[in-house]
Every structure is written in C-alpha cells, then in structure tokens.
Design an enzyme around this catalytic site. Structure first.
Site, PDB file in Angstrom:
ATOM      1  N   ARG A  91       0.846  -0.977   0.135  1.00 20.56           N
ATOM      2  CA  ARG A  91      -0.058  -0.110  -0.105  1.00 20.56           C
ATOM      3  C   ARG A  91       0.972   1.329   0.075  1.00 20.56           C
ATOM      4  O   ARG A  91       2.095   1.270   0.749  1.00 20.56           O
ATOM      5  CB  ARG A  91      -0.952   0.130   1.134  1.00 20.56           C
ATOM      6  CG  ARG A  91      -1.645  -0.967   1.333  1.00 20.56           C
ATOM      7  CD  ARG A  91      -3.187  -0.782   0.827  1.00 20.56           C
ATOM      8  NE  ARG A  91      -3.830   0.692   0.923  1.00 20.56           N
ATOM      9  CZ  ARG A  91      -4.578   1.029   0.223  1.00 20.56           C
ATOM     10  NH1 ARG A  91      -5.251   0.610  -0.732  1.00 20.56           N
ATOM     11  NH2 ARG A  91      -5.314   2.430   0.589  1.00 20.56           N
ATOM     12  N   HIS A 109      12.411  -4.052   0.265  1.00 19.55           N
ATOM     13  CA  HIS A 109      12.046  -3.731  -1.161  1.00 19.55           C
ATOM     14  C   HIS A 109      12.867  -4.761  -1.742  1.00 19.55           C
ATOM     15  O   HIS A 109      14.262  -4.775  -1.591  1.00 19.55           O
ATOM     16  CB  HIS A 109      12.200  -2.327  -1.398  1.00 19.55           C
ATOM     17  CG  HIS A 109      11.757  -2.176  -2.994  1.00 19.55           C
ATOM     18  ND1 HIS A 109      10.348  -2.261  -3.300  1.00 19.55           N
ATOM     19  CD2 HIS A 109      12.371  -1.929  -4.109  1.00 19.55           C
ATOM     20  CE1 HIS A 109      10.345  -2.031  -4.664  1.00 19.55           C
ATOM     21  NE2 HIS A 109      11.530  -1.911  -5.094  1.00 19.55           N
TER      22      HIS A 109
HETATM   23  C1  GAR Z   1       8.938  -9.369  -0.814  1.00 19.72           C
HETATM   24  O1  GAR Z   1       9.732  -9.496  -1.990  1.00 19.72           O
HETATM   25  C2  GAR Z   1       9.105  -8.026  -0.484  1.00 19.72           C
HETATM   26  O2  GAR Z   1      10.221  -7.536  -0.510  1.00 19.72           O
HETATM   27  C3  GAR Z   1       8.445  -7.315  -1.620  1.00 19.72           C
HETATM   28  O3  GAR Z   1       7.143  -7.982  -1.405  1.00 19.72           O
HETATM   29  C4  GAR Z   1       7.349  -9.450  -1.273  1.00 19.72           C
HETATM   30  C5  GAR Z   1       6.621  -9.882  -0.072  1.00 19.72           C
HETATM   31  O4  GAR Z   1       6.772 -11.134  -0.097  1.00 19.72           O
HETATM   32  N1  GAR Z   1       7.849  -5.873  -1.031  1.00 19.72           N
HETATM   33  C6  GAR Z   1       7.855  -4.825  -1.929  1.00 19.72           C
HETATM   34  O5  GAR Z   1       7.675  -4.977  -3.086  1.00 19.72           O
HETATM   35  C7  GAR Z   1       7.199  -3.534  -1.421  1.00 19.72           C
HETATM   36  N2  GAR Z   1       7.536  -2.465  -2.249  1.00 19.72           N
HETATM   37  P1  GAR Z   1       6.481 -11.947   1.453  1.00 19.72           P
HETATM   38  O6  GAR Z   1       5.015 -11.640   1.448  1.00 19.72           O
HETATM   39  O7  GAR Z   1       6.706 -13.290   1.305  1.00 19.72           O
HETATM   40  O8  GAR Z   1       7.369 -11.204   2.550  1.00 19.72           O
END
Ligand code: GAR
Length: 215
Positions: A91, A109
């Site tokens: 979000r 990230h």
């Molecule tokens: C992860 O790769 C995190 O770095 C990314 O979402 C994924 C969540 O995985 N976050 C973003 O892109 C934030 N901008 P998870 O739910 O298995 O932790």
C-alpha cells in the site's frame, strides 16, 4: 522485550523469517500483532498458526487513503509498537501515517534501491540487463520505496535467470537481512538521526551482504 507490529498483504515469508529468528532465540522481540490490508492474505493464517494476534483491515472498505491509514494507525497503536515492520505490505502510505511512525517504520524492497522502486523489480532488472540485483531494508519516508538505507544484500543476475529464479535468489537474502535489521533496532544499535541511519560502528561491515554466488 520490544513490541513489533508486522504489516503484510500476502504470502508473509518475510514475516515468517522474523518469527523463525524469534523462535530460534536470535531475535528478542514480542510480535504483538500481524495486520493485513487483504483479508485473504496467506500470511494471516501463518501468523495465527504461530499463535500471533492477527487482524485485517480491508482497504476496499474505505473511501480513501486518509481514512484507511487512520484506521490502520488506530489498530497498530493499540499494541504500542516500538517498531512497525512492513513485510510485503503493498500500500502507498499517506504522509501523516509515515510521520506518525518516523524512526520506527521500516520496509523491505526487492531491489537495490534507489534502482527499481515500485513493482515487478525482478523482471525490470532482467530487462535492463543489470549484473547485480538484490534487496534493501530502509526506514520509510513518504516517497514510495524510498528512505534511509539500513542494509542491502547483493545477488548476481545469472545467464538463464527467469523472473522466478531471480526472485527466489533475492528472497533468500531478504530472509537474512530483515531479521538482521530488526535485531539491530531492538538492540538499540540502529537509529534514525536527522534523516540518516546511525548504526553501531562495529556493525557497519554487516550492512552489506554479498551472496556466495558473487565471485
Ligand atoms: C517481498 O519480496 C518484499 O520485498 C516485497 O514483497 C514481497 C513480499 O513477500 N515488497 C515490496 O515490493 C514493497 N515495495 P512476502 O509476503 O513473502 O514477505
């Protein structure tokens, strides 16, 4: 023991890495709650199975970002968190929300910021032909995927990589750097001072992780 609130939107594998570090005795935290903006987030069930209080606040039930963020902050603040951890929380946050948690709101990230903020980071890294990719843990500012960097991990982009293989290589590192960053914070070795990261001098070398595949 520091109180942590974790925000998720989906799978929750970074949340699981924090739970695992806690359970291994490597991370002295109380995970006071896990909150998702999506009721169907898989990670909510994982949190419940681990005995953690889990809530969802469906963003679709709100007229706009301000009202959603106000409800989210009200829920978070019941748990008096020392640190709020965004773990795949997809979000865009309002400036008011971010300011409220200044110095105690971190995000992970899947890129070496400031490259590839936003979505589809692995596909974009492949399209650009970069040789090094990775992930970043940072304090959150009102700009999306931006803010003072705490720790980064680098992985190589290998010939034949697909979005899936590259994502998996990065995710392995995410699961190492996030517990490390949270550990520094709860140990009082990591602070945000005047918009800059201050990390205990003896830990500075550990703020860069290089995956073993990089020669
Ligand atoms: C992860 O790769 C995190 O770095 C990314 O979402 C994924 C969540 O995985 N976050 C973003 O892109 C934030 N901008 P998870 O739910 O298995 O932790």
């Amino acid at each position: 023991m520091k109180n942590i609130v974790i925000l998720i939107s989906g799978r929750g594998s970074n949340m699981e890495a924090l739970i695992a570090a806690r359970d291994a005795g490597d991370l002295p935290i109380n995970i006071a709650a896990v909150i998702s903006n999506r009721p169907e987030a898989e990670g909510l069930e994982t949190a419940v199975r681990a005995g953690i209080t889990a809530h969802f606040i469906n963003h679709k039930g709100f007229a706009g970002r301000e009202s959603f963020d106000a409800a989210l902050a009200e829920c978070i603040d019941q748990f008096s968190p020392d640190l709020v951890v965004l773990a795949g929380f997809m979000r865009i946050l309002t400036e008011g929300f971010v300011r409220h948690y200044e110095g105690r709101l971190v995000n992970i990230h899947p890129s070496l910021l400031p490259s590839f903020s936003g979505l589809h980071t692995h596909q974009r890294a492949l399209e650009e032909g970069v040789r090094i990719h990775g992930c970043t843990v940072h304090f959150v500012t009102p700009t999306l995927d931006h803010g003072p960097v705490i720790i980064q991990a680098a992985v190589p982009v290998l010939d034949g990589d697909t979005e899936a293989t590259l994502a998996a290589r990065v995710l392995q590192q995410e699961h190492k750097v996030y517990p490390q960053a949270v550990r520094w914070f709860v140990d009082g070795r990591l602070t945000l001072e005047n918009g800059r990261v201050r990390l205990a001098a003896d830990q500075a070398d550990a703020a860069v992780m290089i995956s073993p595949e990089i020669r």
